[in-house]
Motif scaffolding. Structure first.
Motif, PDB file in Angstrom:
ATOM      1  N   LEU A 149       0.830  -1.207   0.000  1.00 37.85           N
ATOM      2  CA  LEU A 149       0.000   0.000   0.000  1.00 37.85           C
ATOM      3  C   LEU A 149       0.866   1.259   0.000  1.00 37.85           C
ATOM      4  O   LEU A 149       0.554   2.244  -0.680  1.00 37.85           O
ATOM      5  CB  LEU A 149      -0.937  -0.007   1.204  1.00 37.85           C
ATOM      6  N   PHE A 150       1.943   1.228   0.753  1.00 40.25           N
ATOM      7  CA  PHE A 150       2.870   2.366   0.770  1.00 40.25           C
ATOM      8  C   PHE A 150       3.441   2.607  -0.620  1.00 40.25           C
ATOM      9  O   PHE A 150       3.457   3.743  -1.125  1.00 40.25           O
ATOM     10  CB  PHE A 150       3.991   2.113   1.772  1.00 40.25           C
ATOM     11  N   GLU A 151       3.912   1.541  -1.278  1.00 41.36           N
ATOM     12  CA  GLU A 151       4.508   1.674  -2.600  1.00 41.36           C
ATOM     13  C   GLU A 151       3.476   2.163  -3.621  1.00 41.36           C
ATOM     14  O   GLU A 151       3.794   2.979  -4.493  1.00 41.36           O
ATOM     15  CB  GLU A 151       5.096   0.330  -3.035  1.00 41.36           C
ATOM     16  N   GLU A 152       2.248   1.684  -3.496  1.00 40.44           N
ATOM     17  CA  GLU A 152       1.207   2.088  -4.433  1.00 40.44           C
ATOM     18  C   GLU A 152       0.874   3.570  -4.280  1.00 40.44           C
ATOM     19  O   GLU A 152       0.776   4.299  -5.274  1.00 40.44           O
ATOM     20  CB  GLU A 152      -0.053   1.257  -4.231  1.00 40.44           C
ATOM     21  N   GLU A 153       0.722   4.029  -3.059  1.00 36.22           N
ATOM     22  CA  GLU A 153       0.380   5.433  -2.848  1.00 36.22           C
ATOM     23  C   GLU A 153       1.508   6.357  -3.302  1.00 36.22           C
ATOM     24  O   GLU A 153       1.256   7.426  -3.861  1.00 36.22           O
ATOM     25  CB  GLU A 153       0.024   5.680  -1.379  1.00 36.22           C
ATOM     26  N   CYS A 154       2.748   5.957  -3.077  1.00 36.60           N
ATOM     27  CA  CYS A 154       3.880   6.759  -3.544  1.00 36.60           C
ATOM     28  C   CYS A 154       3.887   6.839  -5.069  1.00 36.60           C
ATOM     29  O   CYS A 154       4.071   7.921  -5.651  1.00 36.60           O
ATOM     30  CB  CYS A 154       5.191   6.166  -3.043  1.00 36.60           C
ATOM     31  N   ALA A 155       3.656   5.706  -5.733  1.00 36.35           N
ATOM     32  CA  ALA A 155       3.682   5.686  -7.198  1.00 36.35           C
ATOM     33  C   ALA A 155       2.563   6.530  -7.777  1.00 36.35           C
ATOM     34  O   ALA A 155       2.781   7.338  -8.698  1.00 36.35           O
ATOM     35  CB  ALA A 155       3.580   4.242  -7.694  1.00 36.35           C
ATOM     36  N   LEU A 156       1.351   6.382  -7.258  1.00 35.16           N
ATOM     37  CA  LEU A 156       0.219   7.114  -7.809  1.00 35.16           C
ATOM     38  C   LEU A 156       0.347   8.622  -7.579  1.00 35.16           C
ATOM     39  O   LEU A 156      -0.153   9.425  -8.361  1.00 35.16           O
ATOM     40  CB  LEU A 156      -1.089   6.594  -7.200  1.00 35.16           C
ATOM     41  N   ALA A 157       1.033   9.009  -6.500  1.00 41.15           N
ATOM     42  CA  ALA A 157       1.228  10.433  -6.205  1.00 41.15           C
ATOM     43  C   ALA A 157       2.300  11.065  -7.081  1.00 41.15           C
ATOM     44  O   ALA A 157       2.431  12.291  -7.117  1.00 41.15           O
ATOM     45  CB  ALA A 157       1.585  10.616  -4.732  1.00 41.15           C
TER      46      ALA A 157
END
Length: 393
Positions: A76-84
């Motif tokens: 979830l951390f990696e996904e939120e960083c990528a989408l941002a």
């Protein structure tokens, strides 16, 4: 197998999203969303922001200064960083060599090297591939000869990503020629400021010098920089490669780039073309399938089961998806995607792109760069053999 996120996990996602929005510099996010050139300062600035929070090593256990997140929280951390629009964390320190130091390094090595990796202060490079030793890493020839309390290293590494910025490099070196090739390899940490180390850029199709040759000419390396036992480096290398190949898959970046593809298609007026929408839909199905495969592994880990050893499969599908979305972006822009203009990778230049929209300018560079993804980290042809042997026996 439960692929749904719990309320606690959703709350964790929201907290991460809020923090990233508050702390990710807008100029860096803009570059990432538009595929513009990231400088060393851009990448390390974000690394240090994460390091200050204690999240650069977001996959680390608490005993080594990490947050101790489980597999789902890391995802979830990696996904939120990528989408941002956050830059990918340069993986060589926190994702690759750090787990090796944690698992096989001495307490002294852990105290010496891990803090600089966790803070983002020290830039690490990877010294694996050599001319003639890519997918067949067991054939490495870079030699390290023990002389008293030091090793003398001679040889060459190649395709060293961002090696021009490297301060330390972890290397597979040959310390013995007896027995099977794998049994004579050691894992050595080398200060790139040492006399005899030279870095030479390799200019790629996209005009970038992203990869380099690294030469070692009688480089003296303290024996205390040997990880684990001499001639046992192949074991440590395999431990690291599982992290590298999973990282290459990068389903979160694929989700972000899928949205960029849709933006480009709409701007170019081809989004309503039924045939082109079919291609976007097929790509989206592949991205969702890759995400489901990742979530399947996370579900197994969360429930305490042994997850499938599918790092190679993730690498195959992830790298093919990266190539496909870069191809579709080129198709969307048509002739305006073809000119390769190196300056177009610099922020602020795109407004002068002749005839095309600003978003078209970096498309050729992205396309050329993505040609590498099915080769590095173990070529997909070799990975298919490994996967078939694992699955079929």
């Amino acid at each position: 197998m439960d692929l749904a996120f719990t309320p606690e996990e959703q709350k964790f996602r929201e907290d991460i999203r809020a923090w990233v929005q508050a702390n990710l510099p807008a100029d860096i996010s803009d570059k990432v969303h538009n595929a513009l050139r990231l400088s060393r300062d851009d990448m390390q600035r974000w690394a240090k922001i994460l390091g200050k929070k204690g999240w650069l090593g977001h996959g680390w256990p608490t005993e080594f200064g990490g947050p101790g997140w489980n597999a789902v929280q890391k995802h979830l951390f990696e996904e939120e960083c990528a989408l941002a629009g956050a830059p990918r964390v340069v993986p060589f320190g926190p994702v690759m060599v750090a787990p090796v130091i944690m698992a096989f390094g001495s307490p002294e090595q852990q105290k010496r090297f891990l803090p600089g990796i966790a803070s983002g202060e020290v830039w690490w490079s990877q010294g694996y591939s050599e001319p003639g030793s890519g997918s067949d890493l067991a054939s490495v020839k870079c030699r390290a000869e023990r002389q008293g309390d030091k090793y003398i290293v001679n040889g060459q590494k190649t395709w060293t990503t961002l090696g021009q910025y490297g301060e330390w490099i972890f290397c597979l070196v040959r310390t013995s020629t007896e027995g099977k090739p794998q049994t004579g390899i050691s894992f050595l940490l080398i200060d790139m400021k040492s006399p005899g180390v030279s870095v030479r850029p390799i200019v790629l199709l996209d005009g970038e010098a992203e990869v380099n040759e690294v030469w070692f000419d009688n480089v003296e390396v303290p024996a205390e920089n040997l990880i684990g036992e001499e001639n046992k480096g192949w074991t440590y290398a395999k431990h690291l490669l599982s992290h590298e190949r999973t990282n290459i898959a990068d389903v979160n970046r694929a989700k972000r780039e899928l949205e960029r593809l849709k933006r480009i298609a709409k701007a170019e007026g081809v989004y309503d073309d039924v045939r082109f929408r079919d291609e976007i839909a097929k790509l989206e199905v592949d991205v969702v399938a890759l995400e489901m495969l990742v979530l399947r592994v996370l579900s197994a880990e969360k429930s305490g089961k042994n997850s499938l050893d599918i790092a190679g499969l993730l690498k195959i599908r992830g790298s093919e998806i990266q190539q496909r979305y870069s191809e579709l972006m080129m198709l969307a822009a048509g002739p305006f995607s073809l000119p390769f203009i190196e300056e177009a990778m610099e922020a602020g230049w795109q407004g002068d792109f002749p005839g095309g929209l600003p978003g078209d300018a970096p498309l050729a560079s992205t396309y050329f760069n993505m040609r590498k993804t099915t080769i590095y980290g173990g070529s997909n042809e070799v990975q298919r053999n490994i996967v078939s042997q694992f699955v079929l026996g």
